[in-house]
Design an enzyme around this catalytic site. Structure first.
Site, PDB file in Angstrom:
ATOM      1  CG  HIS A   1      -2.158   0.833   1.048  1.00  0.00           C
ATOM      2  ND1 HIS A   1      -2.145   2.116   0.525  1.00  0.00           N
ATOM      3  CD2 HIS A   1      -3.466   0.578   1.328  1.00  0.00           C
ATOM      4  CE1 HIS A   1      -3.368   2.606   0.507  1.00  0.00           C
ATOM      5  NE2 HIS A   1      -4.193   1.690   0.983  1.00  0.00           N
TER       6      HIS A   1
ATOM      7  CG  ASP B   1     -11.164  -5.956 -23.118  1.00  0.00           C
ATOM      8  OD1 ASP B   1     -10.501  -7.020 -23.156  1.00  0.00           O
ATOM      9  OD2 ASP B   1     -11.956  -5.620 -24.016  1.00  0.00           O
TER      10      ASP B   1
END
Length: 459
Positions: free
Chosen positions: A170, A405
């Site tokens: 993080h 995608d």
């Protein structure tokens, strides 16, 4: 990758940034980056329904993924590097990329039930760790510790689909930053290079300049002095989790009904966002379902009868001057809501929670002069919350990973494994199955998940 008789490792390699980028990059860590040093890795799984053979996967798809990842890392150099955690803690840690640094990539094959994994129903949480890589912690010759920032695993389910698993530290960046990286990688993979990306999205490529974020002076040192007191631990899997994972989708009409309920109750309500009503609804349902385990609270004193809700807030656009949306790093604050247990589980609990969350956003989060107020106390405040029962959020209602995608169509399912590492937490993102809806992921012990499911059905 967790060991499993149904998942096997086919290849392990390292991918370096493609030529053409900077030879090296060193970034100071802001106090917000430092605050996440001891937090567990962020683990995400993206499942894609794409039936293909093992031969096509290995000979066509894997080479394209490696090449496109290399091109993407050229634009996202910090992800190929490490956090340098100094042996001399008089110095602050930095994020550093040098020539030769790279990202570990595992290629695997699984015989697990793809359709079961991509469902919304309750499933054993442990099985998902077969598809996520581990981050590494090593010590270099100088005695400094190097914390890997990104690792990737690509798993084939022959004839059914593909899973891309990503683990990141993080401290290198918040959800906005990492989602930007994932979408960039997908775009380059789909179009066979970064030319289209540079032509259409060149202005949105990541910015690493830490001076863009005007933070209170001296806070970095205050937070580092708190952080260095905690021993650095290697990232690990929380196995066995002893948990069940399930997904709940609130579609647009359901969210509207929740908003209408709030507005009917309080016509002057000024912040009936989808996030506010969703968070209030899930939080109240969860706390009511946990009431069956009141033995946890039997010895609590009056102060401990507070339920706490903790949520992250992206403040790029909220600062004055605003920070560009393509700033790569951590640019988040938090909202903190406390409500007495009896109020939250009462008949008015949903309305009380919605009002409290909205007021926190209005008064603390949206105030340009307030959002960084008291920043030097953030670490202390969050640590005090962590000592008690609290409910937190991973992800954002604005995050849309379902549109990702790689050239195989949009993602079928997102699973955020990070919430397994917290006692009570939910993941949130835009729904892939419902336009305008939100998807909530939960990870709970089996008995508590069953109680939550019963409660949400009856609410």
């Amino acid at each position: 990758m967790a060991s499993s008789s149904t998942t096997s490792l086919l290849e392990s390699c390292r991918i370096a940034p493609a030529p053409g980028g900077a030879a090296e990059l060193s970034l100071p860590m802001t106090f917000i980056d430092i605050m996440w040093l001891h937090f567990h890795p962020i683990r995400r799984l993206l499942f894609f329904e794409f039936p293909c053979s093992k031969a096509y996967f290995l000979e066509t798809l894997v080479p394209k993924l490696k090449e496109s990842l290399s091109l993407t890392l050229k634009h996202y150099l910090p992800l190929a590097g490490n956090i340098v955690y100094p042996s001399n803690t008089e110095n602050k840690p930095i994020i550093r990329y040098v020539a030769g640094d790279s990202v570990s990539v595992a290629i695997a094959e699984s015989a697990n039930d793809f359709d079961n994994l991509v469902g919304n129903h309750a499933r054993d949480a442990d099985q998902f760790y077969d598809f996520i890589p581990q981050l590494q912690l090593i010590t270099d010759e100088s005695g400094d510790e190097l914390i890997q920032l990104l690792a990737v695993q690509v798993t084939l389910f022959p004839g059914r689909g593909i899973c891309i698993g990503l683990a990141n530290h993080h401290s290198v960046g918040d959800a906005s930053s990492i989602v930007g990286f994932i979408k960039c990688w997908a775009s380059i993979s789909k179009h066979g290079g970064d030319e289209e990306l540079l032509m259409t999205q060149g202005e949105s490529l990541p910015l690493f300049d830490r001076s863009l974020v005007k933070l209170p002076p001296g806070v970095d040192s205050i937070v580092w002095n708190h952080s260095k007191e905690i021993p650095l631990q290697p990232p690990s899997f929380p196995l066995p989790t002893n948990r069940i994972r399930a997904t709940y989708v609130l579609n647009q009409s359901e969210i509207k009904k929740l908003k209408d309920l709030v507005l009917a109750r309080n016509p002057g309500f000024v912040h009936t966002s989808s996030f506010v009503v969703m968070a209030a609804y899930i939080w109240t349902c969860l706390v009511k379902s946990l009431t069956a385990g009141e033995e946890e609270r039997a010895d609590d004193d009056e102060d401990d009868e507070l339920e706490t809700f903790l949520f992250a807030v992206d403040f790029r656009a909220r600062l004055n001057p605003p920070v560009p949306g393509n700033y790569f790093g951590n640019c988040i604050s938090y909202g903190l809501v406390r409500i007495r247990h009896q109020e939250l589980v009462g008949n008015e609990g949903f309305f009380v929670a919605a009002e409290a969350i909205a007021n926190e956003i209005k008064n603390r989060v949206n105030g340009k002069e307030k959002i960084l107020a008291g920043a030097k106390n953030w670490t202390t405040e969050v640590r005090s919350v962590a000592q008690k029962r609290f409910f937190s959020v991973s992800g954002s209602a604005r995050v849309d990973l379902y549109s990702t995608d790689f050239g195989w169509g949009k993602a079928r399912k997102l699973e955020t494994l990070s919430i397994d590492g917290q006692k009570y937490a939910m993941s949130v993102c835009k729904s892939g199955a419902s336009e305008g809806g939100l998807e909530v992921g939960l990870s709970l012990p089996e008995v508590k998940m069953a109680a939550f499911a019963d409660g949400i059905k009856g609410s």
